[in-house]
Design a protein around this motif. Structure first.
Motif, mmCIF file in Angstrom:
data_model
loop_
_atom_site.group_PDB
_atom_site.id
_atom_site.type_symbol
_atom_site.label_atom_id
_atom_site.label_comp_id
_atom_site.label_asym_id
_atom_site.label_seq_id
_atom_site.Cartn_x
_atom_site.Cartn_y
_atom_site.Cartn_z
ATOM 1 N N VAL A 393 30.439 96.133 26.157
ATOM 2 C CA VAL A 393 30.278 96.830 24.887
ATOM 3 C C VAL A 393 31.646 97.080 24.271
ATOM 4 N N LYS A 394 31.650 97.458 22.988
ATOM 5 C CA LYS A 394 32.856 97.913 22.309
ATOM 6 C C LYS A 394 32.566 99.261 21.653
ATOM 7 N N ILE A 395 33.627 100.082 21.554
ATOM 8 C CA ILE A 395 33.502 101.442 21.030
ATOM 9 C C ILE A 395 34.348 101.556 19.769
ATOM 10 N N TYR A 396 33.767 102.107 18.709
ATOM 11 C CA TYR A 396 34.433 102.159 17.411
ATOM 12 C C TYR A 396 34.428 103.584 16.868
ATOM 13 N N ILE A 397 35.500 103.915 16.109
ATOM 14 C CA ILE A 397 35.503 105.109 15.262
ATOM 15 C C ILE A 397 35.503 104.616 13.816
ATOM 16 N N VAL A 398 34.414 104.911 13.094
ATOM 17 C CA VAL A 398 34.247 104.454 11.719
ATOM 18 C C VAL A 398 34.358 105.651 10.788
ATOM 19 N N LEU A 399 35.291 105.597 9.841
ATOM 20 C CA LEU A 399 35.462 106.656 8.846
ATOM 21 C C LEU A 399 34.914 106.179 7.499
ATOM 22 N N THR A 400 34.197 107.064 6.822
ATOM 23 C CA THR A 400 33.640 106.753 5.507
ATOM 24 C C THR A 400 34.108 107.796 4.504
ATOM 25 N N ALA A 417 43.462 104.296 27.865
ATOM 26 C CA ALA A 417 43.502 103.753 29.227
ATOM 27 C C ALA A 417 42.165 103.131 29.576
ATOM 28 N N GLY A 418 42.223 102.089 30.402
ATOM 29 C CA GLY A 418 41.050 101.333 30.768
ATOM 30 C C GLY A 418 40.993 100.079 29.901
ATOM 31 N N PRO A 419 39.862 99.397 29.947
ATOM 32 C CA PRO A 419 38.730 99.643 30.847
ATOM 33 C C PRO A 419 39.107 99.364 32.312
ATOM 34 N N ASN A 420 38.567 100.225 33.195
ATOM 35 C CA ASN A 420 38.862 100.121 34.622
ATOM 36 C C ASN A 420 37.726 100.821 35.363
ATOM 37 N N PRO A 421 37.288 100.286 36.491
ATOM 38 C CA PRO A 421 36.154 100.920 37.189
ATOM 39 C C PRO A 421 36.512 102.221 37.898
ATOM 40 N N ILE A 422 37.807 102.539 38.075
ATOM 41 C CA ILE A 422 38.210 103.739 38.822
ATOM 42 C C ILE A 422 38.512 104.845 37.833
ATOM 43 N N LYS A 466 33.555 96.197 30.236
ATOM 44 C CA LYS A 466 32.617 95.505 31.101
ATOM 45 C C LYS A 466 31.687 96.506 31.800
ATOM 46 N N PRO A 467 30.534 96.052 32.262
ATOM 47 C CA PRO A 467 29.636 96.952 32.989
ATOM 48 C C PRO A 467 30.354 97.625 34.166
ATOM 49 N N GLY A 468 30.188 98.942 34.250
ATOM 50 C CA GLY A 468 30.804 99.714 35.324
ATOM 51 C C GLY A 468 32.177 100.247 35.007
ATOM 52 N N ASP A 469 32.819 99.755 33.943
ATOM 53 C CA ASP A 469 34.178 100.190 33.615
ATOM 54 C C ASP A 469 34.176 101.512 32.853
ATOM 55 N N VAL A 470 35.283 102.265 33.029
ATOM 56 C CA VAL A 470 35.513 103.527 32.327
ATOM 57 C C VAL A 470 36.575 103.280 31.256
ATOM 58 N N TYR A 471 36.392 103.903 30.086
ATOM 59 C CA TYR A 471 37.309 103.715 28.965
ATOM 60 C C TYR A 471 37.546 105.075 28.324
#
Length: 655
Positions: A393-400, A417-422, A466-471
């Motif tokens: 997935v991707k994470i966005y901040i959208v301003l209007t 920091a990340g993406p990383n599973p730890i 990626k699946p399982g990763d922390v961001y």
């Protein structure tokens, strides 16, 4: 007799007028040099002396000479493909790829965009190609023959020998060498034979070797030789492990210095592993210390020394750790004993700073809007998520900007920091990077016209989780006007703007926190003397250090910022005694974060984490005089709270 002669003459004329079918190539040149002659205003072509016909004659239009593309490509052993959707023609010969569109004067050759004089066009269903562009694109030599109204094209049709080598500087008797054949034929003919010189798998002696390769095609043509020089080094010698110590006998709690003197014939030691190399020992008896070194080729050297620890004590374990643990390192001590120490009192002064904590649902299980609100002025974003979906997935901040005037957004200090599973790795890194950025923020600006939307922190959104990763991200921005914002998560391959109208606001996971909070900069003043006795300062416990309150703007419900994650703390210690250690004690469990102490970022820890209440992280030591100490931090994402700051007098140095 006359009838027989007439019959033979007619037969001969019929044979001369017979056309070679377009599906067959003229026979290739045995010498590897091909010739194709084109005749102006004629559909005849002579390939290596054999006549072939094109569906349309070679034609001149406004000074540009055109040839029927498919017939021409056939004779140079190429092909033509057409994509009806994009209306693009792709002409391929050997490794060269020419792409163009009819009636357009731009084209690409092997991905590079160029312009041509004239433009290709379609005549009675046949693509007509400028002959000069064709010659340049496919490496043909073109010669104009005005007297005979001909154009002569020549090119080498010999195979091309080529190869790559896995190691250009191998070690004699040790390094295996692999050769990858990359030979090819420019016209796609089969390569049926090859010849090598000096292509040894292992070279027995050092020196310089020229490896040469030839290939032969199905017409019997040999390529030019292709050569690569390999310099073989003498056989690698294992590294020599060596270290010294100042003496052979030490007291318990006496500091030991180990000096690594290991060497390698190429100075390529890549690993040094110490065993039992304690900076001090606290039990009498012999202690064996080992150093194992490894070079870049995996050769190993090892050495051990035994020292004797007497039954005399110089420093206790606690005294020793306080003296010799450096900031960013950790040491062990009974965590329960800390709770008996007196606590410091402090004054709290909260300063206005809007905090957006988008942390619920923390685990991403579906696409959607994870938080939204309207904010202006100084805003800090805290994003912390783990991907629980089966795809990136991707994470966005959208301003209007729904105002009537354009708005300006200034982006300042940030940590990502990340993406990383730890999770502890991500939490420590994002906190430290944010604090480092606060020391010297780099500003950038985004202008948002009235009625339009923009994404901010594109570098954060560019990474697929990626699946399982922390961001995770902390980021400070300033907005010149009230702007609507959305934190949006979509699958990595989707376009967020086109997907947004179909997305809904997700419910909180009821465990983690999301909301809009005010007064998210907290200043603490400690005016009493610190460091004369052991003491502690309790932080993020929600008793002494209370949580800030806010509202989940997606529901209108009030929320408390559990842990005060995202709150920027500044602790001003105005009277810290000389020779005082300032130490972090995690009280809730593991902790991996960072603190700025008098302008320097200290990680807890620089090489590990604090795993439990019995592990302490050294932050700072005062010098020979009383000091004012300023500590800045924000609770680390993914770590457990509360925490304590410990103030411990350093022991008097002994000899």
């Amino acid at each position: 007799m006359k009838k027989s002669f007439t019959f033979l003459l007619l037969s001969a004329l019929m044979m001369l007028s017979f056309q070679i079918p377009q599906s067959a190539h003229a026979e290739g040149s045995a010498g590897g040099l091909e010739t194709l002659i084109l005749v102006r205003d004629s559909n005849e072509m002579w390939h290596n002396g054999v006549t072939v016909n094109a569906p349309q004659p070679m034609t001149e239009v406004k000074g540009v000479t055109y040839v029927a593309a498919k017939a021409f490509m056939h004779e140079i052993y190429g092909k033509v493909a057409y994509d009806s959707k994009s209306k693009k023609y792709t002409l391929t010969s050997g490794k060269n790829v020419l792409q163009l569109v009819a009636d357009k004067s731009t084209y690409t050759i092997n991905g590079a965009t160029k312009s041509m004089t004239g433009a290709p066009y379609v005549l009675k269903g046949t693509l007509m190609l400028p002959i000069r562009v064709a010659a340049q694109s496919f490496g043909l030599t073109m010669r104009n023959l005005p007297a005979t109204k001909q154009i002569e094209l020549t090119w080498s049709n010999a195979p091309i020998a080529k190869f790559s080598v896995s190691e250009l500087n191998p070690y004699a008797e040790q390094t295996p060498v692999r050769y990858t054949d990359e030979s090819y034929h420019p016209s796609g003919l089969a390569i049926i034979e090859e010849r090598w010189e000096n292509n040894n798998d292992i070279f027995e002696q050092p020196g310089t070797y020229v490896v040469t390769h030839w290939v032969k095609d199905e017409l019997g043509n040999w390529s030019e030789p292709y050569s690569v020089t390999i310099t073989v080094k003498p056989a690698n010698q294992p590294p020599v492990a060596s270290f010294t110590i100042e003496k052979e006998t030490y007291r318990m709690g006496e500091f030991i210095t180990y000096t690594d003197l290991s060497t390698d014939d190429e100075d390529r030691i890549v690993s040094r592993v110490w065993t039992n190399a304690q900076r001090g020992f606290f039990e009498p008896g012999p202690q064996t210390v080992t150093l194992r070194v490894t070079d870049a080729l995996g050769e190993v050297g090892e050495v051990s020394k035994t020292i004797t620890i007497t039954d005399e004590t110089l420093y206790t374990k606690e005294e020793f750790d306080l003296l010799y643990t450096e900031p960013g390192e950790k040491f062990e001590m009974s965590g329960s004993s800390v709770l008996q120490w007196p606590t410091l009192s402090y004054n709290i002064n909260d300063r206005q700073q809007t905090l957006i904590r988008a942390n619920s649902p923390e685990t991403i299980r579906e696409e959607g809007i994870y938080y939204e609100d309207m904010v202006s002025g100084d805003v800090r974003f805290l994003l912390h998520n783990q991907n629980g979906r089966s795809k990136p997935v991707k994470i966005y901040i959208v301003l209007t900007n729904n105002n009537l005037e354009p708005a300006t957004v200034r982006m300042g200090a940030k940590g990502m920091a990340g993406p990383n599973p730890i999770v502890s790795t991500v939490g420590k890194a994002v906190t430290g990077r944010f604090l480092e950025s606060l020391l010297s923020p780099q500003y950038s600006y985004v202008q948002i016209p009235a009625g339009e939307s923009r994404m901010i922190f594109q570098e954060y959104s560019d990474k697929a989780v990626k699946p399982g990763d922390v961001y995770s991200m902390f980021a400070d921005v300033w907005m010149s006007a009230a702007l609507d914002f959305k934190v949006v998560v979509v699958d990595a391959e989707r376009d967020v703007i086109s997907a947004l109208p179909g997305l809904s606001i997700l419910e909180s996971d009821k465990v983690h926190v999301r909301g809009t909070f005010d007064n998210a900069n907290r200043i603490m003043y400690v005016n009493q003397m610190v460091g004369d006795v052991k003491s502690r300062m309790v932080l993020a416990d929600n008793a002494v250090d209370t949580r800030i309150s806010g509202i989940d703007k997606t529901t209108g419900m009030p929320v408390l910022n559990a842990g005060n994650y995202g709150v920027l703390y500044t602790i001003q210690l105005n009277n810290v005694q000389p020779h005082t250690a300032i130490v972090l004690s995690p009280r809730g469990g593991h902790y991996a974060g960072a603190f700025t102490v008098n302008g320097k970022v200290v990680y807890t820890t620089s090489t590990s984490i604090l795993r439990n209440t019995n592990e302490l992280g050294m932050l700072y030591k005062t010098g020979d005089s009383a000091e004012s100490v300023t500590i800045t931090f924000t609770p680390a994402n993914g770590s457990m709270l509360p925490i304590n700051l410990l103030f411990m007098p350093l022991p008097t140095p002994k000899v």
